[in-house]
Design a protein around this motif. Structure first.
Motif, PDB file in Angstrom:
ATOM      1  N   UNK A 102      22.236   7.576 -31.457  1.00 23.59           N
ATOM      2  CA  UNK A 102      23.593   8.011 -31.792  1.00 23.59           C
ATOM      3  C   UNK A 102      24.104   8.964 -30.719  1.00 23.59           C
ATOM      4  N   UNK A 103      25.344   8.770 -30.315  1.00 27.40           N
ATOM      5  CA  UNK A 103      25.952   9.648 -29.321  1.00 27.40           C
ATOM      6  C   UNK A 103      25.798   9.168 -27.893  1.00 27.40           C
ATOM      7  N   UNK A 104      25.157   8.015 -27.698  1.00 29.58           N
ATOM      8  CA  UNK A 104      24.976   7.469 -26.361  1.00 29.58           C
ATOM      9  C   UNK A 104      25.772   6.166 -26.269  1.00 29.58           C
ATOM     10  N   UNK A 105      26.811   6.192 -25.456  1.00 38.01           N
ATOM     11  CA  UNK A 105      27.693   5.039 -25.346  1.00 38.01           C
ATOM     12  C   UNK A 105      27.348   4.133 -24.172  1.00 38.01           C
ATOM     13  N   UNK A 106      28.168   3.110 -24.018  1.00 37.28           N
ATOM     14  CA  UNK A 106      27.947   2.095 -22.980  1.00 37.28           C
ATOM     15  C   UNK A 106      27.962   2.696 -21.577  1.00 37.28           C
ATOM     16  N   UNK A 107      28.892   3.600 -21.318  1.00 37.32           N
ATOM     17  CA  UNK A 107      28.993   4.192 -19.981  1.00 37.32           C
ATOM     18  C   UNK A 107      27.719   4.962 -19.630  1.00 37.32           C
ATOM     19  N   UNK A 108      27.208   5.719 -20.581  1.00 36.75           N
ATOM     20  CA  UNK A 108      25.976   6.479 -20.353  1.00 36.75           C
ATOM     21  C   UNK A 108      24.799   5.547 -20.120  1.00 36.75           C
ATOM     22  N   UNK A 109      24.713   4.497 -20.910  1.00 36.21           N
ATOM     23  CA  UNK A 109      23.638   3.512 -20.746  1.00 36.21           C
ATOM     24  C   UNK A 109      23.705   2.874 -19.361  1.00 36.21           C
ATOM     25  N   UNK A 110      24.910   2.503 -18.953  1.00 30.66           N
ATOM     26  CA  UNK A 110      25.080   1.897 -17.625  1.00 30.66           C
ATOM     27  C   UNK A 110      24.670   2.868 -16.526  1.00 30.66           C
ATOM     28  N   UNK A 111      25.059   4.119 -16.677  1.00 32.67           N
ATOM     29  CA  UNK A 111      24.719   5.145 -15.684  1.00 32.67           C
ATOM     30  C   UNK A 111      23.211   5.311 -15.577  1.00 32.67           C
ATOM     31  N   UNK A 112      22.538   5.378 -16.718  1.00 31.28           N
ATOM     32  CA  UNK A 112      21.080   5.557 -16.715  1.00 31.28           C
ATOM     33  C   UNK A 112      20.358   4.385 -16.060  1.00 31.28           C
ATOM     34  N   UNK A 113      20.747   3.180 -16.402  1.00 36.45           N
ATOM     35  CA  UNK A 113      20.033   2.025 -15.862  1.00 36.45           C
ATOM     36  C   UNK A 113      20.329   1.850 -14.374  1.00 36.45           C
ATOM     37  N   UNK A 114      21.529   2.180 -13.958  1.00 34.72           N
ATOM     38  CA  UNK A 114      21.843   2.105 -12.526  1.00 34.72           C
ATOM     39  C   UNK A 114      21.020   3.112 -11.736  1.00 34.72           C
ATOM     40  N   UNK A 115      20.831   4.290 -12.292  1.00 40.54           N
ATOM     41  CA  UNK A 115      20.083   5.349 -11.615  1.00 40.54           C
ATOM     42  C   UNK A 115      18.571   5.108 -11.662  1.00 40.54           C
ATOM     43  N   UNK A 116      18.033   4.785 -12.840  1.00 45.70           N
ATOM     44  CA  UNK A 116      16.580   4.744 -13.017  1.00 45.70           C
ATOM     45  C   UNK A 116      15.980   3.339 -13.060  1.00 45.70           C
ATOM     46  N   UNK A 117      16.792   2.308 -13.225  1.00 46.47           N
ATOM     47  CA  UNK A 117      16.404   0.902 -13.124  1.00 46.47           C
ATOM     48  C   UNK A 117      15.633   0.319 -14.303  1.00 46.47           C
ATOM     49  N   UNK A 118      15.061   1.146 -15.191  1.00 41.61           N
ATOM     50  CA  UNK A 118      14.324   0.608 -16.336  1.00 41.61           C
ATOM     51  C   UNK A 118      14.198   1.675 -17.427  1.00 41.61           C
ATOM     52  N   UNK A 119      13.957   1.212 -18.643  1.00 35.50           N
ATOM     53  CA  UNK A 119      13.729   2.133 -19.760  1.00 35.50           C
ATOM     54  C   UNK A 119      12.476   2.965 -19.490  1.00 35.50           C
ATOM     55  N   UNK A 120      11.455   2.338 -18.939  1.00 36.73           N
ATOM     56  CA  UNK A 120      10.210   3.060 -18.639  1.00 36.73           C
ATOM     57  C   UNK A 120      10.477   4.245 -17.716  1.00 36.73           C
ATOM     58  N   UNK A 121      11.255   4.034 -16.679  1.00 43.57           N
ATOM     59  CA  UNK A 121      11.556   5.119 -15.738  1.00 43.57           C
ATOM     60  C   UNK A 121      12.450   6.177 -16.374  1.00 43.57           C
ATOM     61  N   UNK A 122      13.327   5.769 -17.274  1.00 40.33           N
ATOM     62  CA  UNK A 122      14.153   6.747 -17.987  1.00 40.33           C
ATOM     63  C   UNK A 122      13.259   7.624 -18.855  1.00 40.33           C
ATOM     64  N   UNK A 123      12.310   7.022 -19.554  1.00 36.69           N
ATOM     65  CA  UNK A 123      11.371   7.768 -20.410  1.00 36.69           C
ATOM     66  C   UNK A 123      10.550   8.779 -19.622  1.00 36.69           C
ATOM     67  N   UNK A 124      10.271   8.483 -18.363  1.00 34.61           N
ATOM     68  CA  UNK A 124       9.428   9.345 -17.529  1.00 34.61           C
ATOM     69  C   UNK A 124      10.154  10.595 -17.027  1.00 34.61           C
ATOM     70  N   UNK A 125      11.464  10.641 -17.168  1.00 37.52           N
ATOM     71  CA  UNK A 125      12.238  11.769 -16.652  1.00 37.52           C
ATOM     72  C   UNK A 125      12.140  12.975 -17.582  1.00 37.52           C
ATOM     73  N   UNK A 126      12.250  14.160 -16.991  1.00 40.62           N
ATOM     74  CA  UNK A 126      12.341  15.375 -17.801  1.00 40.62           C
ATOM     75  C   UNK A 126      13.757  15.489 -18.349  1.00 40.62           C
TER      76      UNK A 126
END
Length: 64
Positions: A17-41
């Motif tokens: 909740x609270x995470x929209x399409x733009x944020x999701x797009x930004x995260x995947x463009x920056x980190x390339x995968x859910x695994x890499x997003x999970x690894x971030x502080x």
């Protein structure tokens, strides 16, 4: 058309909740995968999407 990885990531983040399409797009463009997003502080995420959204993402990935 979205690449498969982006579609999978968007589906994964629907439960946050609270995470929209733009944020999701930004995260995947920056980190390339859910695994890499999970690894971030939380601080690393905040540099990309701001403190409030970073807390939501980080807390969802690091629930006990």
């Amino acid at each position: 058309m979205y690449p498969d990885i982006l579609i999978k990531t968007i589906e994964y983040f629907k439960k946050f909740n609270g995470i929209g399409e733009k944020t999701k797009d930004t995260l995947i463009k920056k980190f390339k995968s859910v695994k890499r997003i999970k690894e971030q502080t939380e601080e690393e995420l905040a540099e990309v999407i701001g403190k409030a959204k970073a807390k939501i993402i980080f807390d969802n990935f690091h629930q006990d």
